[in-house]
Every structure is written in structure tokens, then in C-alpha cells.
Design an enzyme around this catalytic site. Sequence first.
Site, PDB file in Angstrom:
ATOM      1  N   ASP A 126       1.835  -8.617   1.359  1.00 61.42           N
ATOM      2  CA  ASP A 126       0.386  -8.220   1.314  1.00 61.42           C
ATOM      3  C   ASP A 126       0.066  -7.099   0.111  1.00 61.42           C
ATOM      4  O   ASP A 126       1.005  -6.253  -0.040  1.00 61.42           O
ATOM      5  CB  ASP A 126      -0.187  -7.565   2.708  1.00 61.42           C
ATOM      6  CG  ASP A 126      -1.646  -7.231   2.714  1.00 61.42           C
ATOM      7  OD1 ASP A 126      -2.390  -8.057   2.715  1.00 61.42           O
ATOM      8  OD2 ASP A 126      -2.016  -5.892   2.547  1.00 61.42           O
ATOM      9  N   GLN A 131      14.462   2.219   5.729  1.00 58.69           N
ATOM     10  CA  GLN A 131      13.434   2.101   7.003  1.00 58.69           C
ATOM     11  C   GLN A 131      13.205   0.676   7.044  1.00 58.69           C
ATOM     12  O   GLN A 131      12.548   0.379   8.245  1.00 58.69           O
ATOM     13  CB  GLN A 131      12.163   2.559   5.892  1.00 58.69           C
ATOM     14  CG  GLN A 131      12.196   4.216   5.815  1.00 58.69           C
ATOM     15  CD  GLN A 131      11.393   4.631   5.129  1.00 58.69           C
ATOM     16  OE1 GLN A 131      10.713   3.966   3.885  1.00 58.69           O
ATOM     17  NE2 GLN A 131      10.977   6.005   5.219  1.00 58.69           N
ATOM     18  N   TRP A 161       0.796  -1.099   0.087  1.00 66.44           N
ATOM     19  CA  TRP A 161       0.009  -0.039  -0.112  1.00 66.44           C
ATOM     20  C   TRP A 161       0.869   1.146  -0.057  1.00 66.44           C
ATOM     21  O   TRP A 161       1.788   1.260   0.696  1.00 66.44           O
ATOM     22  CB  TRP A 161      -0.977  -0.047   1.226  1.00 66.44           C
ATOM     23  CG  TRP A 161      -1.820   1.183   1.200  1.00 66.44           C
ATOM     24  CD1 TRP A 161      -2.496   1.765   0.149  1.00 66.44           C
ATOM     25  CD2 TRP A 161      -1.941   1.986   2.549  1.00 66.44           C
ATOM     26  NE1 TRP A 161      -3.315   2.583   0.908  1.00 66.44           N
ATOM     27  CE2 TRP A 161      -3.218   2.782   2.318  1.00 66.44           C
ATOM     28  CE3 TRP A 161      -1.831   1.818   4.006  1.00 66.44           C
ATOM     29  CZ2 TRP A 161      -3.514   3.959   2.913  1.00 66.44           C
ATOM     30  CZ3 TRP A 161      -2.222   2.689   4.840  1.00 66.44           C
ATOM     31  CH2 TRP A 161      -3.092   3.746   4.504  1.00 66.44           C
ATOM     32  N   GLN A 174      -8.117  -8.175   9.046  1.00 66.48           N
ATOM     33  CA  GLN A 174      -7.043  -7.337   8.742  1.00 66.48           C
ATOM     34  C   GLN A 174      -7.479  -5.640   9.242  1.00 66.48           C
ATOM     35  O   GLN A 174      -8.004  -4.918   8.447  1.00 66.48           O
ATOM     36  CB  GLN A 174      -6.367  -7.188   7.611  1.00 66.48           C
ATOM     37  CG  GLN A 174      -5.197  -6.503   7.182  1.00 66.48           C
ATOM     38  CD  GLN A 174      -4.717  -6.536   5.807  1.00 66.48           C
ATOM     39  OE1 GLN A 174      -4.557  -5.336   5.292  1.00 66.48           O
ATOM     40  NE2 GLN A 174      -4.152  -7.743   5.445  1.00 66.48           N
ATOM     41  N   GLU A 192      15.506  -0.788   9.815  1.00 62.98           N
ATOM     42  CA  GLU A 192      15.122  -0.251  11.244  1.00 62.98           C
ATOM     43  C   GLU A 192      13.708  -0.889  11.857  1.00 62.98           C
ATOM     44  O   GLU A 192      13.605  -1.146  13.007  1.00 62.98           O
ATOM     45  CB  GLU A 192      14.792   1.218  10.938  1.00 62.98           C
ATOM     46  CG  GLU A 192      14.531   1.858  12.354  1.00 62.98           C
ATOM     47  CD  GLU A 192      14.443   3.288  12.410  1.00 62.98           C
ATOM     48  OE1 GLU A 192      13.517   4.205  12.571  1.00 62.98           O
ATOM     49  OE2 GLU A 192      15.388   3.809  12.208  1.00 62.98           O
ATOM     50  N   ASN A 193      12.600  -1.221  10.636  1.00 61.01           N
ATOM     51  CA  ASN A 193      11.398  -1.691  11.164  1.00 61.01           C
ATOM     52  C   ASN A 193      11.592  -3.041  11.696  1.00 61.01           C
ATOM     53  O   ASN A 193      11.144  -3.393  12.617  1.00 61.01           O
ATOM     54  CB  ASN A 193      10.373  -1.795   9.971  1.00 61.01           C
ATOM     55  CG  ASN A 193      10.100  -0.258   9.710  1.00 61.01           C
ATOM     56  OD1 ASN A 193      10.126   0.806  10.576  1.00 61.01           O
ATOM     57  ND2 ASN A 193       9.513  -0.367   8.626  1.00 61.01           N
ATOM     58  N   GLN A 230       5.201   5.274  -5.439  1.00 63.11           N
ATOM     59  CA  GLN A 230       6.353   5.692  -5.192  1.00 63.11           C
ATOM     60  C   GLN A 230       7.627   5.050  -5.788  1.00 63.11           C
ATOM     61  O   GLN A 230       8.491   5.361  -5.926  1.00 63.11           O
ATOM     62  CB  GLN A 230       6.858   6.053  -3.943  1.00 63.11           C
ATOM     63  CG  GLN A 230       5.467   7.093  -3.245  1.00 63.11           C
ATOM     64  CD  GLN A 230       5.783   7.081  -1.677  1.00 63.11           C
ATOM     65  OE1 GLN A 230       5.337   6.196  -0.867  1.00 63.11           O
ATOM     66  NE2 GLN A 230       6.426   7.986  -1.009  1.00 63.11           N
ATOM     67  N   TYR A 275      -4.863  -1.147  -4.791  1.00 67.83           N
ATOM     68  CA  TYR A 275      -3.444  -0.482  -4.698  1.00 67.83           C
ATOM     69  C   TYR A 275      -2.856  -0.117  -6.051  1.00 67.83           C
ATOM     70  O   TYR A 275      -2.548  -0.784  -7.012  1.00 67.83           O
ATOM     71  CB  TYR A 275      -2.536  -1.210  -3.918  1.00 67.83           C
ATOM     72  CG  TYR A 275      -2.937  -1.502  -2.446  1.00 67.83           C
ATOM     73  CD1 TYR A 275      -3.798  -0.993  -1.825  1.00 67.83           C
ATOM     74  CD2 TYR A 275      -2.063  -2.649  -1.883  1.00 67.83           C
ATOM     75  CE1 TYR A 275      -4.211  -1.288  -0.654  1.00 67.83           C
ATOM     76  CE2 TYR A 275      -2.405  -2.893  -0.377  1.00 67.83           C
ATOM     77  CZ  TYR A 275      -3.490  -2.474   0.199  1.00 67.83           C
ATOM     78  OH  TYR A 275      -3.877  -2.526   1.417  1.00 67.83           O
TER      79      TYR A 275
END
Length: 484
Positions: A204, A446, A176, A333, A449-450, A182, A209
Site C-alpha cells: 500500500d 520487525q 507510510w 481503509q 516478527e509481524n 526513514q 507519503y
Amino acid sequence: MASTACELTWIKQLLADLNIKHEAPMKMFCDNQAARHIAANPVFHERTKHIEVDCHFIRERVEAKEIETPYVKKHLSNQAPSIDYLLSSNSSTSPFLPPTFSTLAHLARLELRYLSSPLFQVQLITCVLRSPLHPSHSTTSRKSPEEASNCKTKTMQYKNLGKSGLKVSQLSYGAWVSFGNQLDVKEAKQLLQCCRDHGVNFFDNAEVYANGRAEEIMGQAIRELGWRRSDLVISTKIFWGGSGPNDKGLSRKHIVEGTKASLKRLDMEYVDVLYCHRPDAATPIEETVRAMNHVIDKGWAFYWGTSEWSAQQITEAWAVADRLDLVGPIVEQPEYNLLSRHKVEVEFLPLYSTHGLGLTTWSPLASGVLTGKYNRGNIPPDSRFALENYKNLASRSLVDDVLRKVNGLKPIADGLGVPLSQLAIAWCASNPNVSSVITGATKESQIIENMKAIEVIPLLTPDIMEKIEAVVQSKPKRPESYRS
């Protein structure tokens, strides 16, 4: 006290020799008393149990002249037994330290006098150097995919999706916003590979999307990466498929046609989980349940679930499934984060036990608000809220009360030595009813880090959780029980 001061000096010098610049390891490991406390702390062992600490590492660094050796040789050579014996390849029967530790819990079984020894300190420093927490493990010096997979998949946990036998990674990745809006295939491949390097197996998507482009990108990226389909858990969602009167909703027509269209875009024979993206008041629930079972019977999906349905709607679907001897929804979800909690913590409570409902939750960072990167009037140009179609969401999300809570959470994260984003994701994943937390990212940094949020979960002690509650004050009130 003199010996402690001496060891403190030695540790500081060794840290300098190893060129460790990070403040947290310095504070955590250079104090002798702190080392004893940390070594006896089960939370420390839980957090670091995935890290393999190799005694040969120090020797290799010394021999490669990556470490100035005087302090190392001076202190380690005086240990009993000798450092040569300890680090030799045939020392597996050593009563002091085996050459390799699969878990730092071994250290807890050593006598206390060894816990404050320089050798033990070296082991801890080695742990820091090899840990994903160390700054050297960044996008500028990444391991190869094979090395990263061997190391980081050990940190990922896998949970059953509800009462089913399907195993999903505790953290997952969703397309998503990012795919098609992007990112294109080239960037998607890098992000997906980074996820796999960290042990993610659940990805997912949805037909809506980027108007289907997200499915095309994910499918092409996976195909070009050459992954084995059986290693992956792929989901997509059906509801908004187009502008025509039958291109949306949960009628049998759209479920069947929408599923076939999604599979064509993904270039896959099946998805593992197919979600009803929203409830459809215009379609009888029995029609939807029968259609989802038809999809399963055709082999186009293995399981089905719901997204943003109410507990009553899920219960109605299960009642139909039970009456007709069909398969009910095994997963919901919902949105779930520190600012949005009612459904997961109150409304769905009866469903976890009665139907074995699993959860794959989305928006753990509340669209990025819980990263702490947003302030009033300060929206980073490369962020989600900078996108034209998300500016209304930004105006609704970045209100003073929310920003005040975010600022209140920052000291708690700082106290644990982790970014706020990791604290927020770990908090979601710590809920035992959550099967997988769906994360999003547009950069590898990212994702890295996540994924470290897995290591933060054991740090969320009752005391830390109380501090979080005191700041956010968002815990929903459960219905009163008049029998107690």
C-alpha cells in the site's frame, strides 16, 4: 510414573544435545503428559499445520555429528519398527510413521501409546527446530529468498478483497512513515523482499507519503527486484497531491491528474486498487464516483475504494454507482486496533452484507503503542514517536490509561508465548470482515516478527478473547434492537 520421569530425563538431554536454549520449547515439549495434551489439541494442529516435519532431519543431524548420539540411538533403536526402517527413503508405506508429514494432524491418528514415545517427542522437537518460532530463524541466519518463500508462503492466507475476486494476503505492508522518511531504495528492497518471502502480495502507498517519494522508492525497488507485476497487488491513495488549489481533493481533475502522477512515480501502467484517501465535502459525490470509474475504464486501476470515510458517505457513493450503473467502492481503509474499533465493529456492519465491503485496515499496533516498547518518558530513539513530526501524536497516545491497558495485555501474550505485537496484529486479522491488515516496519526483524502473527490467530480462543476484552474494555456498544 517412573517411565514418565525416564522420558522426561531423556527429552531434557535431547534438548541439550540439540542445543535448544529457548525456554518455551523446553516447557512445552519435555513433559510427557503435556505432550499428550498438546497432541490431542486441535489448536496445536491448526497452529503448526504449515510446518513440514521431515524424519530424515534427525538422521542428517546425527550423521553430520551435530547431535551427540548416545541418547538418540539408545532410545530410538529400541522402537518398533526400527528407526532405520522409519527413516529409510522407501518407508512410505510404513504403518507407523511416513517419512514426511505435510501436517502434524497425522499424529493425531496414531494410537495413544505412540504419542508419548520418544520418537514422537523427537518429531515435536524437530517441529520446533524447523518452525519460524524457533530463535535460530532470525535475521542473523536467514534462509535464501527461494527457501524462505517455499517455506513461509505456506503460512500466509489469502482472502478476497470484499466481494471482489481479487486475492490479497491477510497481512500486507504499507509505505507510510518508512519510505522516504526513514528508508531509501536499498533498505526498501530488503524489506519488500522480506515481505515477499513471507507470502505478502499486497503493498500500500499514497501520493502524500513523503510527498510522493514513497511511491518513487517502492516503484524503483520493485523494478530492481525484478518481480512479475501480476504477482503483486499494489494500491495508492489520492487526495493530497500538492499545495495548489486543484492539487488536493476528489475533483475529477485531481483524481485523473493525481492518478497519472502516481503511476509515473511508481513506474507502473496501473495500480490494482485506487483509494479516495479522505472524503471531500467540497466535491459532489457523483463527480468523484464518475471520475473513479473513468480511471478504471482507462485501465489505470482495477478497483476503487475509500479511506476513513463514514458509512453514510460510502452508502451515498454506492447509491450513485447503482443509479448510474457504475462500479462502487469495494473496500474501505480504516484505522483498526484494540484501541480504535467503532467503525469496523459497529458503523460498517450493514455494509459488509449490503455492498460486500472489504477492509484493509491500518495501524494495528496503534502507531507502535501496542508493541509495549513505550513507557512514560521512554521513547526509543529509532522509533516513530522519536520523529519530529510525530511528537504531538506521541503526547496524545502515551497517556496513563492506554499504557495501563498495554501493560495488562502483556501477561496474556506471555501466556501464549508470543510478543505483544503479534497478539495485537493477530487480533485484528481474526476479524472475518478484515481482508488484510496493513503492517509497517523499518527493519527486517520487525517484519519477521509481524508475519508470525498469522500463527497466533488460531490461538485466539473465546477464552483468550474474553481476557483481552477484560483488559482493554474498548468493545463498542452496538445499537439496540427493539424487536428482540
